[in-house]
Motif scaffolding. Structure first.
Motif, PDB file in Angstrom:
ATOM      1  N   GLN A 150      -1.882  33.108  24.590  1.00 19.23           N
ATOM      2  CA  GLN A 150      -2.516  32.103  23.735  1.00 19.23           C
ATOM      3  C   GLN A 150      -1.473  31.032  23.453  1.00 19.23           C
ATOM      4  OE1 GLN A 150      -5.158  33.050  20.272  1.00 19.23           O
ATOM      5  NE2 GLN A 150      -3.642  31.897  19.086  1.00 19.23           N
TER       6      GLN A 150
ATOM      7  N   MET B 100      -4.470  31.085  12.838  1.00 20.38           N
ATOM      8  CA  MET B 100      -3.928  31.166  14.183  1.00 20.38           C
ATOM      9  C   MET B 100      -4.801  32.030  15.085  1.00 20.38           C
ATOM     10  SD  MET B 100      -1.378  29.208  14.098  1.00 20.38           S
ATOM     11  CE  MET B 100      -0.535  29.591  15.624  1.00 20.38           C
TER      12      MET B 100
ATOM     13  N   LEU C 127     -10.933  33.355  16.049  1.00 17.39           N
ATOM     14  CA  LEU C 127     -10.427  32.001  15.831  1.00 17.39           C
ATOM     15  C   LEU C 127     -11.574  31.005  15.789  1.00 17.39           C
ATOM     16  CD1 LEU C 127      -8.041  30.114  15.523  1.00 17.39           C
ATOM     17  CD2 LEU C 127      -7.808  30.077  18.006  1.00 17.39           C
TER      18      LEU C 127
ATOM     19  N   LEU D 262      -0.875  24.242  15.839  1.00 15.91           N
ATOM     20  CA  LEU D 262      -1.623  24.182  14.586  1.00 15.91           C
ATOM     21  C   LEU D 262      -1.058  23.046  13.743  1.00 15.91           C
ATOM     22  CD1 LEU D 262      -3.665  25.516  12.559  1.00 15.91           C
ATOM     23  CD2 LEU D 262      -1.696  26.810  11.698  1.00 15.91           C
TER      24      LEU D 262
ATOM     25  N   MET E  61      -6.427  22.437  15.349  1.00 12.91           N
ATOM     26  CA  MET E  61      -5.679  23.155  16.382  1.00 12.91           C
ATOM     27  C   MET E  61      -6.139  22.767  17.772  1.00 12.91           C
ATOM     28  SD  MET E  61      -5.572  27.287  17.104  1.00 12.91           S
ATOM     29  CE  MET E  61      -4.414  27.729  15.809  1.00 12.91           C
ATOM     30  N   ARG E  62      -5.199  22.755  18.685  1.00  9.32           N
ATOM     31  CA  ARG E  62      -5.500  22.748  20.119  1.00  9.32           C
ATOM     32  C   ARG E  62      -5.031  24.097  20.645  1.00  9.32           C
ATOM     33  NH1 ARG E  62      -3.209  18.369  24.636  1.00  9.32           N
ATOM     34  NH2 ARG E  62      -3.908  19.469  26.508  1.00  9.32           N
ATOM     35  N   VAL E  63      -5.896  24.772  21.409  1.00 13.38           N
ATOM     36  CA  VAL E  63      -5.563  26.119  21.865  1.00 13.38           C
ATOM     37  C   VAL E  63      -6.052  26.328  23.295  1.00 13.38           C
ATOM     38  CG1 VAL E  63      -7.683  27.061  20.842  1.00 13.38           C
ATOM     39  CG2 VAL E  63      -5.752  28.593  21.313  1.00 13.38           C
ATOM     40  N   ARG E  64      -5.302  27.126  24.016  1.00 14.23           N
ATOM     41  CA  ARG E  64      -5.623  27.474  25.404  1.00 14.23           C
ATOM     42  C   ARG E  64      -5.369  28.968  25.586  1.00 14.23           C
ATOM     43  NH1 ARG E  64      -2.355  24.311  30.047  1.00 14.23           N
ATOM     44  NH2 ARG E  64      -3.706  22.640  29.257  1.00 14.23           N
ATOM     45  N   TRP E  65      -6.300  29.639  26.283  1.00 17.81           N
ATOM     46  CA  TRP E  65      -6.109  31.049  26.611  1.00 17.81           C
ATOM     47  C   TRP E  65      -5.983  31.200  28.124  1.00 17.81           C
ATOM     48  CZ3 TRP E  65      -9.942  29.845  22.875  1.00 17.81           C
ATOM     49  CH2 TRP E  65      -9.651  30.295  21.573  1.00 17.81           C
TER      50      TRP E  65
ATOM     51  N   GLN F 143     -10.560  35.316  20.746  1.00 21.81           N
ATOM     52  CA  GLN F 143     -11.250  34.032  20.756  1.00 21.81           C
ATOM     53  C   GLN F 143     -12.268  33.932  19.625  1.00 21.81           C
ATOM     54  OE1 GLN F 143     -12.706  34.270  24.803  1.00 21.81           O
ATOM     55  NE2 GLN F 143     -11.157  32.844  25.542  1.00 21.81           N
TER      56      GLN F 143
ATOM     57  N   ASP G  48      -9.017  23.624  27.410  1.00 21.84           N
ATOM     58  CA  ASP G  48      -8.360  23.464  26.124  1.00 21.84           C
ATOM     59  C   ASP G  48      -9.439  23.245  25.077  1.00 21.84           C
ATOM     60  OD1 ASP G  48      -5.904  23.734  27.272  1.00 21.84           O
ATOM     61  OD2 ASP G  48      -5.338  21.619  27.093  1.00 21.84           O
TER      62      ASP G  48
ATOM     63  N   SER H 117      -0.865  27.422  21.628  1.00 24.82           N
ATOM     64  CA  SER H 117      -1.542  26.640  20.601  1.00 24.82           C
ATOM     65  C   SER H 117      -0.578  25.774  19.805  1.00 24.82           C
ATOM     66  CB  SER H 117      -2.302  27.565  19.640  1.00 24.82           C
ATOM     67  OG  SER H 117      -1.402  28.393  18.918  1.00 24.82           O
TER      68      SER H 117
END
Length: 205
Positions: free
Chosen positions: A173, A7, A110, A177, A155-159, A107, A140, A175
């Protein structure tokens, strides 16, 4: 087994090693999860609203960092092979200067596990909308982690960082998973409506 490292919150610096404990608790959510049951979740204390596909668990703690305590919350729900989560870190006005380095550490830990950088990771330009309807550019990222067992993870993740009302800062964050026996094409898989809804309907103040 899912690990907090996947994560992106098991940070390498000693002061941040406990950060992933919050997410570890999220992984222990009941394995028998309902099908998608979308509901808007208001989190005024964390300065956002989100659309979750089920009722999330909420965990609160203090993050020890550079001899300070920084509030962190996690809202997460497990739906079959997926964990949908929103992590929020609040930095006070006096702590706001820590935001860039803390974000960079989140960031890199990960991305390193996916053997990519911000520049080389598969990403797409996106927009998020604040609660007052302002639209702001973001990115993204679509990550595929190296397998360490019978299960594959992506994973798709956005900050997102935002100025807080107290002139401090929020670091979010967002996300999803995915863990399953077969590897998926992350960008194609997470572009499905069930995932796009989650990202599109996250609205910070």
């Amino acid at each position: 087994m899912l690990t907090n490292k996947r994560m992106g919150l098991a940070l390498s610096k000693p002061a941040l090693k406990k950060f992933g404990v919050v997410l570890l608790s999220a992984f222990l959510l009941a394995a028998c999860s309902p099908k998608l049951d979308w509901r808007i979740v208001q989190s005024p204390q964390e300065g956002y609203s989100a659309l979750f596909p089920g009722k999330p668990e909420k965990i609160e703690r203090k993050l020890p960092y550079q001899n300070q305590e920084i509030p962190q919350t996690l809202e997460a729900v497990k739906i079959e092979d997926d964990i949908y989560s929103v992590s929020a870190i609040h930095l006070s006005k006096d702590q706001a200067a820590l935001a860039p380095k803390l974000l960079e550490q989140l960031q890199s830990n990960l991305l390193n596990r996916a053997n990519v950088s911000l520049e080389s990771a598969l990403s797409v330009d996106a927009l998020y909308q604040t609660t007052n309807k302002q639209r702001i550019a973001t990115k993204d990222y679509f990550l595929e982690f190296k397998s360490t067992g019978p299960l594959e993870q992506s994973m798709r993740v956005r900050w997102i960082t935002r100025i807080a009302p107290d002139n401090g800062a929020w670091i979010y964050q967002i996300s999803v998973l995915h863990t399953a026996p077969a590897r998926v094409d992350a960008k194609k898989f997470f572009s499905e409506e069930a995932y796009s809804n989650f990202f599109d309907e996250f609205h910070p103040e």
